[in-house]
Design a protein around this motif. Structure first.
Motif, PDB file in Angstrom:
ATOM      1  N   LEU A 162      -6.747 -47.779 -25.256  1.00 27.15           N
ATOM      2  CA  LEU A 162      -8.186 -47.544 -25.368  1.00 27.15           C
ATOM      3  C   LEU A 162      -8.586 -47.304 -26.814  1.00 27.15           C
ATOM      4  O   LEU A 162      -9.634 -47.797 -27.263  1.00 27.15           O
ATOM      5  CB  LEU A 162      -8.580 -46.338 -24.506  1.00 27.15           C
ATOM      6  N   HIS A 163      -7.794 -46.552 -27.566  1.00 24.83           N
ATOM      7  CA  HIS A 163      -8.193 -46.230 -28.931  1.00 24.83           C
ATOM      8  C   HIS A 163      -8.284 -47.489 -29.796  1.00 24.83           C
ATOM      9  O   HIS A 163      -9.204 -47.625 -30.615  1.00 24.83           O
ATOM     10  CB  HIS A 163      -7.238 -45.210 -29.554  1.00 24.83           C
ATOM     11  N   ASN A 164      -7.369 -48.444 -29.604  1.00 24.97           N
ATOM     12  CA  ASN A 164      -7.457 -49.687 -30.368  1.00 24.97           C
ATOM     13  C   ASN A 164      -8.643 -50.529 -29.922  1.00 24.97           C
ATOM     14  O   ASN A 164      -9.302 -51.182 -30.745  1.00 24.97           O
ATOM     15  CB  ASN A 164      -6.157 -50.473 -30.218  1.00 24.97           C
ATOM     16  N   SER A 165      -8.927 -50.531 -28.624  1.00 26.87           N
ATOM     17  CA  SER A 165     -10.084 -51.276 -28.131  1.00 26.87           C
ATOM     18  C   SER A 165     -11.383 -50.701 -28.694  1.00 26.87           C
ATOM     19  O   SER A 165     -12.316 -51.444 -29.041  1.00 26.87           O
ATOM     20  CB  SER A 165     -10.103 -51.259 -26.600  1.00 26.87           C
ATOM     21  N   LEU A 166     -11.445 -49.375 -28.803  1.00 24.41           N
ATOM     22  CA  LEU A 166     -12.630 -48.753 -29.413  1.00 24.41           C
ATOM     23  C   LEU A 166     -12.736 -49.105 -30.895  1.00 24.41           C
ATOM     24  O   LEU A 166     -13.854 -49.292 -31.411  1.00 24.41           O
ATOM     25  CB  LEU A 166     -12.575 -47.240 -29.221  1.00 24.41           C
ATOM     26  N   ASN A 167     -11.614 -49.219 -31.579  1.00 24.41           N
ATOM     27  CA  ASN A 167     -11.659 -49.672 -32.978  1.00 24.41           C
ATOM     28  C   ASN A 167     -12.239 -51.084 -33.059  1.00 24.41           C
ATOM     29  O   ASN A 167     -13.046 -51.393 -33.946  1.00 24.41           O
ATOM     30  CB  ASN A 167     -10.257 -49.653 -33.584  1.00 24.41           C
ATOM     31  N   GLY A 168     -11.825 -51.939 -32.122  1.00 21.83           N
ATOM     32  CA  GLY A 168     -12.392 -53.286 -32.084  1.00 21.83           C
ATOM     33  C   GLY A 168     -13.871 -53.270 -31.780  1.00 21.83           C
ATOM     34  O   GLY A 168     -14.648 -54.041 -32.359  1.00 21.83           O
ATOM     35  N   LEU A 169     -14.308 -52.394 -30.871  1.00 25.33           N
ATOM     36  CA  LEU A 169     -15.734 -52.276 -30.539  1.00 25.33           C
ATOM     37  C   LEU A 169     -16.537 -51.844 -31.759  1.00 25.33           C
ATOM     38  O   LEU A 169     -17.661 -52.334 -31.976  1.00 25.33           O
ATOM     39  CB  LEU A 169     -15.913 -51.274 -29.397  1.00 25.33           C
ATOM     40  N   ALA A 170     -15.982 -50.950 -32.580  1.00 24.63           N
ATOM     41  CA  ALA A 170     -16.674 -50.517 -33.795  1.00 24.63           C
ATOM     42  C   ALA A 170     -16.899 -51.687 -34.744  1.00 24.63           C
ATOM     43  O   ALA A 170     -17.970 -51.810 -35.368  1.00 24.63           O
ATOM     44  CB  ALA A 170     -15.870 -49.416 -34.487  1.00 24.63           C
ATOM     45  N   VAL A 171     -15.902 -52.555 -34.849  1.00 24.79           N
ATOM     46  CA  VAL A 171     -16.041 -53.743 -35.703  1.00 24.79           C
ATOM     47  C   VAL A 171     -17.121 -54.664 -35.155  1.00 24.79           C
ATOM     48  O   VAL A 171     -17.942 -55.217 -35.911  1.00 24.79           O
ATOM     49  CB  VAL A 171     -14.686 -54.476 -35.820  1.00 24.79           C
ATOM     50  N   ILE A 172     -17.164 -54.833 -33.841  1.00 29.43           N
ATOM     51  CA  ILE A 172     -18.225 -55.641 -33.233  1.00 29.43           C
ATOM     52  C   ILE A 172     -19.598 -55.063 -33.577  1.00 29.43           C
ATOM     53  O   ILE A 172     -20.524 -55.795 -33.972  1.00 29.43           O
ATOM     54  CB  ILE A 172     -18.043 -55.709 -31.703  1.00 29.43           C
ATOM     55  N   ALA A 173     -19.726 -53.747 -33.448  1.00 26.74           N
ATOM     56  CA  ALA A 173     -21.023 -53.104 -33.709  1.00 26.74           C
ATOM     57  C   ALA A 173     -21.463 -53.291 -35.147  1.00 26.74           C
ATOM     58  O   ALA A 173     -22.634 -53.601 -35.421  1.00 26.74           O
ATOM     59  CB  ALA A 173     -20.921 -51.613 -33.365  1.00 26.74           C
TER      60      ALA A 173
END
Length: 483
Positions: free
Chosen positions: A299-310
């Motif tokens: 989950l923590h890596n997926s959230l890092n990816g979501l931050a990049v998307i944002a």
């Protein structure tokens, strides 16, 4: 008693048109990267360090940068136009003393980065207690995939580039924004110098117990940094983290919240893990944008990816373009990096050392290998992890592991023994929770134990922010000899 160098603040400036730049403490990850960038820009670069050995010595030699082993006053005899002082250097360092005597212009590493490389770019700063290196690498690599030709300076080796820095032709400069202090004469967090335009804030917890007294002092530094984001900039904040959400509320620039909560502007749901690959749905203002595939577990890596998307969609990139770049991410060294597999035993290297990072890394690896025995090998090495301040927190960080091996600490000379971390106590606390755990005096005894006890199908994750005496390759060699 020698009180050390008394540097004149009037010389804490970048001179006009310097030619020769000398770096004291050149073999640090950030300093070596800065040296490479300066040399690429055409400056004559020299440096010195107490410990000159691979891989940094090889990197600097291949770049044609002269490195002097050992700190000596004579290293400044060529009277460089500018001296950059790494934060490993103390006021009693002989070169720092000579710098004061010669009255040469000097800067800290972050001051120099800002002056030479950020002034004419759009700085994108990734900061927070956790995830800085991974998120910076995701952002830089994804920008590269779009043809944006970004520059970056990051605390880990980015696989797509084979190094931790790059000078591109595009407008963006990605920087890992560290909250650690800048230099003995510049006792502010490094990120205070970085002229932020776009910022990702991943999390804020207590860390760096050698320079911060408590969480409030860390929050104060992050709060000051956030005030430096201009009104035309943007802050992308992880609102699942309560302190990050609190600090974001005081920003004077637009704020974009990301996380798993329904209030988030960008929201992650339906996380599915398959081996080292994660897939998740992405919602923007509660409207489904699509699925994202990331070649990293947890989950923590997926959230890092979501931050990049944002951040990247705010900068004008399409969702499809960003997710395509994330899906092609090659990784970053020392972040859930598989170092090898021998006799059916998989050896994984990870930089995790803070209790939260240890917990999230083990959760991610459990998702990746749900049916395998997970062996965690932990080296408490940082100034914070060797203090008792995290003793109880570590006891709550290893629940996903089946077996935990903990190396005894190298004691801190300046901290009373009663205030230092106990590996033996952690082992006892974990055993009381039903988790098999042992403390070991040194790396050799850990290796002997693993060689005798590893079984086919085991996943061994090495958790340390250092080299851990080469344990990764030594373990793989031992296992191969037993075939």
């Amino acid at each position: 008693m020698n009180k050390g160098a008394l540097l004149d603040p009037a010389w804490n400036v970048a001179p006009d048109a310097p030619r020769h730049i000398h770096l004291i403490g050149i073999c640090g990850t950030g300093m070596a990267a800065l040296a490479g960038m300066l040399q690429q820009r055409g400056f004559e670069v020299t440096g010195s360090d107490a410990n000159v050995y691979p891989p940094m010595s090889d990197f600097l030699a291949n770049a044609g940068i002269e490195v002097m082993e050992g700190y000596r006053a004579a290293n400044l005899s060529r009277h460089p136009d500018l001296v950059i002082v790494g934060n490993v250097v103390r006021a009693v360092n002989p070169e720092a003393m000579e710098l004061a005597r010669r009255a040469l212009p000097y800067l800290s590493m972050p001051q120099a980065l800002a002056h030479f490389f950020l002034a004419d770019r759009t700085p994108l700063i990734i900061t927070g207690t956790h995830g800085k290196t991974t998120t910076s690498s995701l952002l830089a690599t994804t920008l590269h995939r779009t043809g944006s030709s970004p520059s970056f300076m990051i605390g880990g080796l980015v696989e797509a580039f084979g190094r931790n820095y790059h000078l591109g032709d595009g407008p963006y400069f990605v920087v890992e924004g560290d909250e650690y202090d800048s230099a003995f004469f510049n006792k502010v967090s490094k990120f205070q110098h970085y002229r932020p335009h776009g910022v990702i804030l991943t999390s804020v917890e207590f860390d760096h117990a050698d320079i911060f007294a408590d969480l409030d002092s860390i929050k104060a530094s992050f709060a000051e940094f956030i005030t430096r984001i201009p009104k035309q900039g943007v802050l992308v904040a992880h609102s699942d983290d309560p302190v990050a959400g609190e600090l974001a509320a005081a920003a004077r620039c637009p704020v974009i919240l990301y996380g798993t909560g329904s209030h988030c502007h960008w929201r992650l749901t339906d996380l599915h893990a398959q081996g080292l690959i994660s897939e998740f749905s992405v919602y923007h203002h509660n409207h489904l944008q699509g699925r994202c595939r990331l070649p990293m577990p947890g989950l923590h890596n997926s959230l890092n990816g979501l931050a990049v998307i944002a951040l990247m969609t705010h900068l004008g990139f399409s969702f499809a373009t960003v997710t395509a770049g994330l899906a092609a991410f090659e990784g970053v060294k020392r972040r859930q990096q598989i170092r090898g597999q021998v006799r059916g035993v998989t050896v994984v290297d990870d930089f995790a050392h803070h209790p939260t990072a240890v917990r999230e890394t083990l959760k991610a690896l459990r998702l990746a290998w749900p049916a395998n025995r997970l062996i965690a090998v932990f080296e408490p090495r940082t100034n914070s992890s060797r203090r008792a301040v995290f003793q109880q927190a570590y006891a709550n960080s290893f629940h996903q592991a089946d077996l935990v091996c903990i190396r005894e600490i190298v004691p801190l000379d300046t901290v009373p023994l009663a205030e230092q971390f106990s590996s033996r106590r952690l082992a006892v606390d974990l055993c009381a929770q039903g988790i098999e755990a042992r403390a070991f005096a040194d790396t050799d005894t850990i290796l002997s134990f693993l060689d005798e006890n590893c079984q086919e199908g085991d996943v061994v994750v090495i958790l340390s922010n250092g080299g851990f005496d080469g344990i990764h390759e030594r373990l793989l060699t031992l296992l191969s000899q037993g075939i």
